[in-house]
Design a protein around this motif. Structure first.
Motif, PDB file in Angstrom:
ATOM      1  N   GLY A 160       0.816  -1.205   0.000  1.00  0.00           N
ATOM      2  CA  GLY A 160       0.000   0.000   0.000  1.00  0.00           C
ATOM      3  C   GLY A 160       0.851   1.258   0.000  1.00  0.00           C
ATOM      4  N   LEU A 161       0.183   2.380   0.253  1.00  0.00           N
ATOM      5  CA  LEU A 161       0.840   3.682   0.174  1.00  0.00           C
ATOM      6  C   LEU A 161       1.550   4.031   1.474  1.00  0.00           C
ATOM      7  CD1 LEU A 161      -2.111   5.706  -1.463  1.00  0.00           C
ATOM      8  CD2 LEU A 161      -0.177   4.597  -2.628  1.00  0.00           C
ATOM      9  N   ILE A 162       2.655   4.769   1.353  1.00  0.00           N
ATOM     10  CA  ILE A 162       3.289   5.359   2.537  1.00  0.00           C
ATOM     11  C   ILE A 162       2.385   6.509   2.976  1.00  0.00           C
ATOM     12  CG2 ILE A 162       5.350   6.516   3.449  1.00  0.00           C
ATOM     13  CD1 ILE A 162       5.999   3.716   2.382  1.00  0.00           C
ATOM     14  N   ASN A 163       1.901   6.483   4.207  1.00  0.00           N
ATOM     15  CA  ASN A 163       1.052   7.551   4.727  1.00  0.00           C
ATOM     16  C   ASN A 163       1.933   8.620   5.368  1.00  0.00           C
ATOM     17  OD1 ASN A 163      -1.535   5.301   6.038  1.00  0.00           O
ATOM     18  ND2 ASN A 163      -0.749   5.562   3.987  1.00  0.00           N
ATOM     19  N   MET A 164       1.275   9.639   5.903  1.00  0.00           N
ATOM     20  CA  MET A 164       2.057  10.707   6.517  1.00  0.00           C
ATOM     21  C   MET A 164       2.839  10.191   7.724  1.00  0.00           C
ATOM     22  SD  MET A 164       0.893  14.441   7.919  1.00  0.00           S
ATOM     23  CE  MET A 164       0.370  15.213   6.404  1.00  0.00           C
ATOM     24  N   ASN A 165       2.206   9.353   8.527  1.00  0.00           N
ATOM     25  CA  ASN A 165       2.864   8.880   9.756  1.00  0.00           C
ATOM     26  C   ASN A 165       2.861   7.368   9.950  1.00  0.00           C
ATOM     27  OD1 ASN A 165       1.186  11.586  10.516  1.00  0.00           O
ATOM     28  ND2 ASN A 165       3.279  11.589  11.307  1.00  0.00           N
ATOM     29  N   LEU A 166       2.449   6.632   8.924  1.00  0.00           N
ATOM     30  CA  LEU A 166       2.353   5.173   9.041  1.00  0.00           C
ATOM     31  C   LEU A 166       2.629   4.534   7.700  1.00  0.00           C
ATOM     32  CD1 LEU A 166      -1.156   4.666  10.740  1.00  0.00           C
ATOM     33  CD2 LEU A 166       1.051   4.263  11.850  1.00  0.00           C
ATOM     34  N   PHE A 167       3.119   3.290   7.739  1.00  0.00           N
ATOM     35  CA  PHE A 167       3.004   2.450   6.557  1.00  0.00           C
ATOM     36  C   PHE A 167       3.003   0.989   6.978  1.00  0.00           C
ATOM     37  CE2 PHE A 167       7.399   0.965   5.666  1.00  0.00           C
ATOM     38  CZ  PHE A 167       8.186   1.897   6.340  1.00  0.00           C
ATOM     39  N   MET A 168       2.598   0.138   6.040  1.00  0.00           N
ATOM     40  CA  MET A 168       2.397  -1.266   6.357  1.00  0.00           C
ATOM     41  C   MET A 168       3.334  -2.142   5.531  1.00  0.00           C
ATOM     42  SD  MET A 168      -0.312   0.404   7.465  1.00  0.00           S
ATOM     43  CE  MET A 168      -1.507   0.757   6.198  1.00  0.00           C
TER      44      MET A 168
END
Ligand SMILES: *Cc1c(COP(=O)(O)O)cnc(C)c1O
Length: 385
Positions: free
Chosen positions: A321-329
């Motif tokens: 998935g996408l790299i978020n502002m403060n999280l990624f999986m």
């Protein structure tokens, strides 16, 4: 202090290896200036300066007066600082008072420097930067003689520390044409100094690439940036080195920093479910997914979305998935013993696996130094042996 979501470890022994390697490339009497702009290429000024001083470095180059102030706050009193770029007129007295060296690339500056030096009662330590073909900053031929005359006339207020220029692209072999033209143009300026009988203490042109590639450009000082942090300036420079040394590989430069975080959460995702924002990733089977507590606001490039990987328990865990502002999986289906709290390596070694900045930046089209210089200064840095 509460804990930050990631951490950077700096290796003192890797740094020592790098400086030893670089020193072998230059004469004993050539001064090595460590370029520490952009928070020491993301390594962290506060930790990095004492580390470099331990390796015998005592001259630091920065891009701005603001960065010079950061170095001044942590460096030893015997170290020198040189500003290669922006300093506003109002900060001239501060620089002169603190004996900070700075570039002069604009003749209209000279009068102001003179006044500031008189006001402070100390000499201004100047480096004349000259235009040789990069068309960035630098004094031009037409005004150079006037500049020398001015300095000579007021020499009790100026210390002529350096004559310098910057090659626009010494890291690429195809730029040799341009670099050699710049080198020739530089000689002209030096000749004018000789004619005027006004010689700089240091001539300096070489960044990391030219330090490796063009020994004739070393003169009295080199300005080494990216190489001290353990990176080859480019494949061109690396293979040129191998060919010159008749070697098959070279490990004389070592990455100084490792970037780590921890697993924040682990969850099972059913087949057909989407992970994170939008429909960027759909689980094709039941998956175990680890959540990591950082994202693009922490310097982890968004371009790694669905592409990069991290290391957990010594194994590669692909980003889903996408790299978020403060999280990624990341997918940990194949790492069955992965747990919440496990150490995660974002860049660096874990057991037998390594993530290099290069492998990381290949997929994001960032330069090594671009990626590193964007690491937020808020990430804690810790020095390791
Ligand atoms: C950044 C910089 C350097 C160092 O360049 P590297 O390629 O990182 O070694 C040297 N000189 C100037 C003027 C610079 O701006």
């Amino acid at each position: 202090m509460v804990r930050h979501s990631s951490r950077i470890e700096l290796s003192q022994s890797a740094l020592k290896t790098n400086f030893n390697f670089i020193r072998k490339k230059v004469n004993d009497d050539t001064r090595l200036s460590a370029v520490v702009k952009a928070n020491a290429y993301g390594h962290g000024i506060d930790q990095y300066i004492p580390m470099a001083e331990k390796c015998g470095v005592n001259h630091f180059s920065v891009a701005s007066a603001h960065e010079a102030e950061e170095v001044l706050n942590v460096c030893s009193p015997s170290s020198s600082i040189m500003i290669m770029g922006i300093m506003y007129d109002e900060d001239l007295p501060w620089a002169i008072e603190n004996e900070i060296e700075f570039y002069v690339f604009d003749t209209t500056r000279l009068e102001k420097i003179l006044n500031a030096a008189k006001e402070v009662g100390k000499k201004a330590k100047i480096h004349l930067e000259v235009e040789t073909g990069a068309n960035r900053t630098g004094l031009i031929e037409a005004s150079f003689k006037k500049t020398l005359t001015f300095i000579k006339k007021n020499k009790e207020h100026f210390s002529f520390e350096g004559l310098c220029t910057h090659f626009g692209g010494a890291e690429s072999l195809s730029n040799e044409f341009k670099v050699s033209k710049q080198f020739k143009r530089f000689q002209w300026y030096y000749k004018q100094c000789k004619t005027k009988n006004l010689l700089p203490k240091f001539r300096h042109l070489a960044s990391s690439a030219a330090t490796f590639m063009y020994p004739e450009s070393h003169y009295e000082m080199v300005r080494v940036g990216v190489a001290q942090y353990g990176f080859w300036p480019s494949p061109d420079i690396y293979y040129h080195h191998l060919s010159k040394e008749e070697k098959q590989y070279e490990n004389g430069l070592k990455r100084v920093f490792t970037w780590k975080t921890d697993v924040m959460d682990i969850r099972t995702v059913k087949e057909g479910e989407f992970i994170g924002y939008g429909t960027a990733y759909q689980a094709t089977h039941e998956m175990r997914v680890a959540v990591l507590p950082l994202g693009y606001s922490n310097g982890y490039p968004r371009a790694q979305s669905n592409r990069g990987h991290v290391l957990i328990r010594g194994k590669k865990a692909p980003i889903v998935g996408l790299i978020n502002m403060n999280l990624f999986m990341v997918d940990v289906t194949h790492i069955s013993n992965a747990e919440i709290g496990d150490e995660v390596v974002l860049i660096g070694r874990q057991k037998n696996n390594v993530i290099n900045v290069a492998s990381f930046t290949n997929s994001t089209f960032l330069l090594n130094q671009e990626m590193m210089s964007r690491l937020p200064s808020a990430i804690p840095r810790r020095i390791k042996r």
